[in-house]
Design an enzyme around this catalytic site. Sequence first.
Site: not given
Length: 461
Positions: A4, A223, A233
């Site tokens: 994204e 992850r 983020k």
Amino acid sequence: FPPEPNGYPHIGHAKAAVINAEYAKMYGGGCILRMDDTNPEAERLEYYAAINVGLEWLGLEFSRKKNTSDDMREILSRGRALVESGGAYVCTCKKEDISKGRRAMKACACSARDAADHGERWEKMHSSYRPGTAIVRFRGDMASQNTVMRDPALFRIIDARHPLLGAEHRVWPSYDFAVAVEDSLDGVTHAFRSKEYELRAELYSSLLGAMKMREPRMDVFSRLDFEGMPVSKRELRPLIEGGAVSWYDDPRLPTLEGMRRRGVVPQAIRKFVLSLGFTKADTTAPFGALEAINRAEIDASCPRLHMVLGAREAQVSGLPDTVELQNHPSGALGKRTVRPRGGILLAAADADGAAELWLIGLGNVALERDGAGLRGRYVDGDMSSGNARVQWVARDGAVALTVAVPGPLMVNGRYDEKSLREEAGMVEAAWAALPEGQAVQLVRYGYCRKDSAAQAVRTHG
């Protein structure tokens, strides 16, 4: 690979991108880079550019590049068809009531309305409903033990301007809906997602089944986090916006910009990711693991130079006018000519209290105090003397250098204000001829990257 464009790419993006690209390469397939840009409130043109630049820097190639927003009309058409078929419905309940109903496994009154009513409500979402007053929900299973399946949101109203499409649309799909439709339409055969998506795989399959669309194979991987480095983020943005960290290229950060500035090379990142394997086990790696791979990658092309901290000047008699020093122990990078007769600079930690030193490339030198300064004389070239071997810098042409030394940004989960310190030194004149971005090993100090004419960033030891 569907990032994204709502921030700068980091090591987590690198892991996902490398796994996708390498898997496609292994089986002779193609890898699609698709910007998942369906939240106009969060996305900016600079983030599209940053992701593209970061992936190009990593050396990754994609068979196709596109944006999810390219297919917005098709996505909305599929959404409308799902509503009209009864597979989804428009819900105007309050947010807190929706949450309460999902926890209680109880359907809301909106779900009982007929399909024609929901068709009208779908049109109102595009015209008269205000943001937050209506969403489209999938008709899942409110009794499911997987909370994801309890009639999740598929579309919502967002009036913000999209960076590419402007105000063309105000109804936007959720990630769950968009990624399922796009994977099927784009011909994806294997879809890789990070582990937090694992519970959403059931919804992915159910959505495609309800729309009678082809379903790709789904696999998940863990992850990647570094000790002392925030990756998400949500953790990075407050540090930037609050001024604790100057920008996304801060060398303490696990962003691709930060690691590039620190001196980590892309091939080291790729090898590091592949060394972790394809696993579901969460990975919190010590940064030293990446440093070891990076050191092996850059060493052969990394010239050696001398730098001294807290420089002490010494006038030493008996030294030659010039001396040639190897740029690399292997001899593969040639030699440089240094002129020591005009005086030499020694590191304060080496010079203070020392009576005799072995100067690398010169030989043994006897030192003594001369008021506030130092003077000395050349003794011999006996390497068996047992004297401490130290680097030195010819005074003539020496360059004042500031080295930024990054440390762990977070200690025990809290920001460490002392995690970036600076050290001042003097470096050889040959530094001036190096291009910005050049990796160099400062002897007895560490590997650094030339950041500017008078500044370096310490990469690692």
